[in-house]
Design a protein around this motif. Structure first.
Motif, PDB file in Angstrom:
ATOM      1  N   LEU A   1       0.886  -1.205  -0.062  1.00 48.81           N
ATOM      2  CA  LEU A   1       0.370  -0.105   0.120  1.00 48.81           C
ATOM      3  C   LEU A   1       0.931   1.211   0.156  1.00 48.81           C
ATOM      4  O   LEU A   1       0.689   2.230  -0.704  1.00 48.81           O
ATOM      5  CB  LEU A   1      -0.601  -0.066   1.263  1.00 48.81           C
ATOM      6  N   PHE A   2       1.810   1.418   0.896  1.00 46.21           N
ATOM      7  CA  PHE A   2       2.788   2.524   1.023  1.00 46.21           C
ATOM      8  C   PHE A   2       4.212   2.096   0.633  1.00 46.21           C
ATOM      9  O   PHE A   2       4.879   1.284   1.194  1.00 46.21           O
ATOM     10  CB  PHE A   2       2.864   2.887   2.380  1.00 46.21           C
ATOM     11  N   ALA A   3       4.844   3.284  -0.120  1.00 44.11           N
ATOM     12  CA  ALA A   3       6.335   2.950  -0.531  1.00 44.11           C
ATOM     13  C   ALA A   3       6.881   3.116   0.605  1.00 44.11           C
ATOM     14  O   ALA A   3       6.965   4.009   1.480  1.00 44.11           O
ATOM     15  CB  ALA A   3       6.387   4.205  -1.678  1.00 44.11           C
ATOM     16  N   GLY A   4       7.987   2.179   0.729  1.00 49.13           N
ATOM     17  CA  GLY A   4       8.655   2.209   1.964  1.00 49.13           C
ATOM     18  C   GLY A   4       8.262   1.565   2.913  1.00 49.13           C
ATOM     19  O   GLY A   4       8.527   1.510   4.257  1.00 49.13           O
ATOM     20  N   CYS A   5       7.071   0.838   2.802  1.00 52.25           N
ATOM     21  CA  CYS A   5       6.374   0.342   4.022  1.00 52.25           C
ATOM     22  C   CYS A   5       5.933  -1.232   3.565  1.00 52.25           C
ATOM     23  O   CYS A   5       4.745  -1.626   3.532  1.00 52.25           O
ATOM     24  CB  CYS A   5       5.311   1.074   4.682  1.00 52.25           C
ATOM     25  N   PRO A   6       6.826  -2.118   3.193  1.00 46.74           N
ATOM     26  CA  PRO A   6       6.564  -3.385   2.700  1.00 46.74           C
ATOM     27  C   PRO A   6       5.555  -4.191   3.515  1.00 46.74           C
ATOM     28  O   PRO A   6       5.153  -5.490   3.179  1.00 46.74           O
ATOM     29  CB  PRO A   6       7.873  -4.120   2.466  1.00 46.74           C
ATOM     30  N   GLU A   7       5.526  -4.105   4.952  1.00 42.99           N
ATOM     31  CA  GLU A   7       4.709  -4.756   5.824  1.00 42.99           C
ATOM     32  C   GLU A   7       3.398  -4.613   5.518  1.00 42.99           C
ATOM     33  O   GLU A   7       2.386  -5.582   5.903  1.00 42.99           O
ATOM     34  CB  GLU A   7       4.987  -4.762   7.377  1.00 42.99           C
ATOM     35  N   VAL A   8       2.765  -3.677   4.991  1.00 40.79           N
ATOM     36  CA  VAL A   8       1.417  -3.396   4.678  1.00 40.79           C
ATOM     37  C   VAL A   8       1.167  -3.917   3.261  1.00 40.79           C
ATOM     38  O   VAL A   8       1.142  -3.424   2.189  1.00 40.79           O
ATOM     39  CB  VAL A   8       1.053  -1.947   4.833  1.00 40.79           C
ATOM     40  N   ILE A   9       0.847  -5.267   3.195  1.00 42.49           N
ATOM     41  CA  ILE A   9       0.512  -5.966   2.015  1.00 42.49           C
ATOM     42  C   ILE A   9      -0.963  -6.359   1.911  1.00 42.49           C
ATOM     43  O   ILE A   9      -1.348  -6.809   2.737  1.00 42.49           O
ATOM     44  CB  ILE A   9       1.557  -7.259   1.899  1.00 42.49           C
ATOM     45  N   GLY A  10      -1.518  -6.130   0.792  1.00 38.31           N
ATOM     46  CA  GLY A  10      -2.927  -6.298   0.526  1.00 38.31           C
ATOM     47  C   GLY A  10      -3.173  -7.866  -0.028  1.00 38.31           C
ATOM     48  O   GLY A  10      -2.370  -8.177  -0.868  1.00 38.31           O
ATOM     49  N   THR A  11      -4.301  -8.392   0.028  1.00 42.20           N
ATOM     50  CA  THR A  11      -4.985  -9.543  -0.464  1.00 42.20           C
ATOM     51  C   THR A  11      -5.657  -8.999  -1.697  1.00 42.20           C
ATOM     52  O   THR A  11      -6.629  -8.414  -1.419  1.00 42.20           O
ATOM     53  CB  THR A  11      -5.626 -10.266   0.595  1.00 42.20           C
ATOM     54  N   PRO A  12      -5.322  -9.798  -2.984  1.00 46.05           N
ATOM     55  CA  PRO A  12      -6.150  -9.298  -3.958  1.00 46.05           C
ATOM     56  C   PRO A  12      -7.661 -10.045  -3.931  1.00 46.05           C
ATOM     57  O   PRO A  12      -7.621 -11.456  -3.829  1.00 46.05           O
ATOM     58  CB  PRO A  12      -5.122  -9.569  -5.210  1.00 46.05           C
ATOM     59  N   PHE A  13      -8.694  -9.245  -4.191  1.00 46.64           N
ATOM     60  CA  PHE A  13     -10.106  -9.952  -4.482  1.00 46.64           C
ATOM     61  C   PHE A  13     -10.639  -9.450  -5.622  1.00 46.64           C
ATOM     62  O   PHE A  13     -10.150  -8.366  -6.058  1.00 46.64           O
ATOM     63  CB  PHE A  13     -10.838  -9.733  -3.371  1.00 46.64           C
ATOM     64  N   SER A  14     -11.646 -10.118  -6.173  1.00 50.16           N
ATOM     65  CA  SER A  14     -12.242  -9.751  -7.292  1.00 50.16           C
ATOM     66  C   SER A  14     -13.762  -9.788  -7.092  1.00 50.16           C
ATOM     67  O   SER A  14     -14.375 -10.525  -6.306  1.00 50.16           O
ATOM     68  CB  SER A  14     -12.104 -10.502  -8.475  1.00 50.16           C
ATOM     69  N   TYR A  15     -14.539  -8.770  -7.614  1.00 55.19           N
ATOM     70  CA  TYR A  15     -16.101  -8.633  -7.419  1.00 55.19           C
ATOM     71  C   TYR A  15     -16.588  -8.545  -8.701  1.00 55.19           C
ATOM     72  O   TYR A  15     -16.044  -7.880  -9.520  1.00 55.19           O
ATOM     73  CB  TYR A  15     -16.287  -7.449  -6.601  1.00 55.19           C
ATOM     74  N   THR A  16     -17.625  -9.249  -8.898  1.00 53.41           N
ATOM     75  CA  THR A  16     -18.491  -9.102 -10.045  1.00 53.41           C
ATOM     76  C   THR A  16     -19.466  -7.788 -10.296  1.00 53.41           C
ATOM     77  O   THR A  16     -19.689  -7.113  -9.102  1.00 53.41           O
ATOM     78  CB  THR A  16     -19.639 -10.356 -10.398  1.00 53.41           C
ATOM     79  N   ARG A  17     -19.777  -7.443 -11.214  1.00 52.34           N
ATOM     80  CA  ARG A  17     -20.800  -6.263 -11.577  1.00 52.34           C
ATOM     81  C   ARG A  17     -22.029  -6.256 -10.583  1.00 52.34           C
ATOM     82  O   ARG A  17     -22.644  -7.286 -10.193  1.00 52.34           O
ATOM     83  CB  ARG A  17     -21.261  -6.249 -12.704  1.00 52.34           C
ATOM     84  N   GLU A  18     -22.118  -5.393  -9.669  1.00 52.30           N
ATOM     85  CA  GLU A  18     -23.138  -5.135  -8.651  1.00 52.30           C
ATOM     86  C   GLU A  18     -23.040  -6.058  -7.323  1.00 52.30           C
ATOM     87  O   GLU A  18     -23.952  -6.031  -6.453  1.00 52.30           O
ATOM     88  CB  GLU A  18     -24.644  -5.559  -9.419  1.00 52.30           C
ATOM     89  N   GLU A  19     -21.786  -6.786  -7.251  1.00 51.39           N
ATOM     90  CA  GLU A  19     -21.659  -7.423  -6.107  1.00 51.39           C
ATOM     91  C   GLU A  19     -21.195  -6.572  -4.821  1.00 51.39           C
ATOM     92  O   GLU A  19     -20.390  -5.524  -4.987  1.00 51.39           O
ATOM     93  CB  GLU A  19     -20.385  -8.253  -6.227  1.00 51.39           C
ATOM     94  N   GLU A  20     -21.789  -6.667  -3.879  1.00 53.48           N
ATOM     95  CA  GLU A  20     -21.649  -5.902  -2.513  1.00 53.48           C
ATOM     96  C   GLU A  20     -20.039  -6.052  -1.877  1.00 53.48           C
ATOM     97  O   GLU A  20     -19.914  -7.417  -1.939  1.00 53.48           O
ATOM     98  CB  GLU A  20     -22.632  -6.050  -1.634  1.00 53.48           C
ATOM     99  N   VAL A  21     -19.508  -5.270  -1.856  1.00 54.20           N
ATOM    100  CA  VAL A  21     -18.025  -5.169  -0.938  1.00 54.20           C
ATOM    101  C   VAL A  21     -18.424  -5.199   0.606  1.00 54.20           C
ATOM    102  O   VAL A  21     -17.615  -6.173   0.996  1.00 54.20           O
ATOM    103  CB  VAL A  21     -17.226  -4.074  -1.529  1.00 54.20           C
ATOM    104  N   TYR A  22     -19.091  -4.322   0.836  1.00 50.25           N
ATOM    105  CA  TYR A  22     -19.407  -4.174   2.308  1.00 50.25           C
ATOM    106  C   TYR A  22     -20.575  -3.603   2.323  1.00 50.25           C
ATOM    107  O   TYR A  22     -21.043  -2.737   1.591  1.00 50.25           O
ATOM    108  CB  TYR A  22     -18.385  -3.785   3.159  1.00 50.25           C
ATOM    109  N   GLY A  23     -21.396  -3.531   3.740  1.00 51.20           N
ATOM    110  CA  GLY A  23     -22.654  -2.989   3.874  1.00 51.20           C
ATOM    111  C   GLY A  23     -22.400  -2.124   4.962  1.00 51.20           C
ATOM    112  O   GLY A  23     -21.921  -1.864   5.590  1.00 51.20           O
ATOM    113  N   GLU A  24     -23.547  -1.187   4.824  1.00 51.54           N
ATOM    114  CA  GLU A  24     -23.543  -0.201   5.675  1.00 51.54           C
ATOM    115  C   GLU A  24     -23.784  -0.706   7.259  1.00 51.54           C
ATOM    116  O   GLU A  24     -24.882  -1.728   7.343  1.00 51.54           O
ATOM    117  CB  GLU A  24     -24.740   1.062   5.567  1.00 51.54           C
ATOM    118  N   GLY A  25     -23.204  -0.208   8.110  1.00 53.94           N
ATOM    119  CA  GLY A  25     -23.310  -0.725   9.613  1.00 53.94           C
ATOM    120  C   GLY A  25     -22.305  -1.931   9.720  1.00 53.94           C
ATOM    121  O   GLY A  25     -22.117  -2.279  11.122  1.00 53.94           O
ATOM    122  N   GLU A  26     -21.864  -2.534   8.753  1.00 57.49           N
ATOM    123  CA  GLU A  26     -20.672  -3.433   8.969  1.00 57.49           C
ATOM    124  C   GLU A  26     -19.606  -2.886   9.661  1.00 57.49           C
ATOM    125  O   GLU A  26     -19.139  -1.808   9.440  1.00 57.49           O
ATOM    126  CB  GLU A  26     -20.479  -4.226   7.846  1.00 57.49           C
TER     127      GLU A  26
END
Length: 230
Positions: free
Chosen positions: A29-54
């Protein structure tokens, strides 16, 4: 091991499909901060990533595609609060839960980071903290600009400003495919879908843009800017 997460509780793991892991540099995520590594995910059209209140346990970075965030009003209307395009970070909340719902506009790929990990990195690195501060101030500026757009601009000015901004965020070539529908644009700009359709047609008649089938548009930026500035 399943590649799809389907838990739907208030503290669920990310919904979507685990995607092949890109190179290390692309996942950081941040240059010079290799410990912050993301996990790749894919979503289809109209698929919810997260909901309000979660619970806001994760932060998301768009790699490809687009995401919209929205809130349902008490009368059932939908107010879209933002569109997140490649390179954008979203889902970082001030509180412990999400205030809006996030959905993929198209087939979309994101990197998912644990929020606590990002916060720890910011605590230990002034560079990371400055980068997060820059993101926060940019979001605030955008929110202020959007409030002014909704309150003081005509329909033509709103649509023209929106198209110019999307073009700039997608590389500034002047020709691009809109990832959002006219209804999405209407719910973002506080207009009806009929007004958006009519305004796009008028801008095309005036030579400010050209539509090339579907959602592809080619902007005549000088003419479009005159609409905004007049």
């Amino acid at each position: 091991m399943s590649t799809e997460h389907t838990a739907r509780t208030s503290t669920r793991v990310p919904v979507g499909h685990f995607a092949p892991v890109p190179g290390l540099n692309e996942s950081v995520l941040f240059a010079g901060c290799p410990e912050v590594i993301g996990t790749p995910f894919s979503y289809t059209r109209e698929e919810e990533v997260y909901g309000e209140g979660e619970e806001a346990e994760y932060v998301y970075k768009v790699v490809g595609g687009a995401v919209r965030t929205h809130k349902l009003l008490s009368d059932g209307r939908r107010q879209i609060t933002g569109f997140h395009l490649p390179g954008d970070l979203f889902g970082f909340e001030q509180g412990e839960s999400h205030r809006h719902t996030a959905e993929a506009l198209t087939d979309t790929k994101v990197l998912i980071f644990k929020r606590r990990q990002v916060e720890r990195a910011a605590t230990g690195s002034a560079e990371v903290a400055c980068q997060l501060w820059g993101m926060a101030t940019n979001d605030l500026r955008h929110a202020q600009d959007h409030m002014l757009l909704l309150g003081r601009r005509s329909a033509a000015e709103r649509v023209a400003t929106f198209l110019i901004e999307v073009d700039e965020r997608l590389g500034g070539t002047g020709t691009f495919a809109l990832p959002m529908t006219r209804r999405d644009i209407a719910d973002f700009l506080g207009l009806t879908i009929e007004t958006v359709s009519r305004t796009l047609s008028q801008l095309e008649e005036d030579g400010a843009l050209q539509r090339v089938g579907g959602r592809h548009v080619s902007l005549r930026r000088a003419r479009l800017r005159r609409v905004v500035e007049d």
